[in-house]
Design an enzyme around this catalytic site. Structure first.
Site: not given
Ligand code: PNS
Length: 170
Positions: A29, A53, A102, A140
């Site tokens: 990150h 979560k 990645r 993570s």
């Molecule tokens: O690091 P992560 O957990 O893979 O991040 C995921 C994240 C936070 C980018 C994604 O879950 C997100 O944008 N959540 C907010 C809800 C949202 O906008 N959902 C619709 C688009 S997928």
């Protein structure tokens, strides 16, 4: 061809959001934050407040760790968001979403998110960046698992995070 100064006159300031769970922030990150800080005028690291979560680190702990590790980057801010990412981007007047890729395996999920976010807001651009190859295996989840099973996480996470991980799993 437009001169460079002419081109600069029409250049927009680009504010990007790097969203994620960051439970905890890894060196992968951090590598992406450093790359993003170089090419965007401003970068907001947006930690998702996810009620579904059960994280290892509380939201406050994740904010503290991220604030600590981004100290060298003057144009990087740490913030928390809930709800839709596109709504948060609008609130912050950001024009870019930054995500890391990645390996090919990340691509399908990232493409789906990018396309959905584009559908929800066509003016918001998703930009993908690759972390250094040495971090391409890092996540993570893997870091949490190694720490919880008593393994070493040095080199995977910043030193401040390593200490907190050790304290957490003792
Ligand atoms: O690091 P992560 O957990 O893979 O991040 C995921 C994240 C936070 C980018 C994604 O879950 C997100 O944008 N959540 C907010 C809800 C949202 O906008 N959902 C619709 C688009 S997928």
């Amino acid at each position: 061809m437009a001169s460079r100064s002419k081109a600069n006159e029409t250049m927009k300031s680009v504010l990007a959001i790097y969203p994620g769970s960051f439970d905890p922030v890894t060196n992968g990150h951090l590598d992406l934050i450093e790359r993003g800080a170089k090419i965007f005028d401003g970068l907001i690291v947006g930690i998702l407040r996810n009620f579904d979560k059960d994280p290892l680190f509380s939201l406050d702990e994740r904010v503290e760790m991220l604030r600590e590790v981004v100290k060298p980057f003057a144009n990087v801010e740490i913030d928390v968001f809930s709800g839709l990412l596109v709504d948060y981007a609008k609130l912050r007047e950001a024009n870019v979403i930054l995500r890391g890729i990645r390996a090919v395996s990340d691509y399908e999920y990232e493409l789906q998110m990018a396309m959905i976010n584009r559908k929800l807001n066509p003016n918001l651009e998703t930009v993908f960046m690759m972390p250094a190859l040495s971090y391409s295996f890092l996540s993570s989840r893997i870091v949490r698992e190694i720490a919880q099973l008593g393994g070493p996480v040095a080199g995977f996470v910043p030193a401040a995070v390593e200490q907190r991980l050790r304290a957490k799993v003792l």
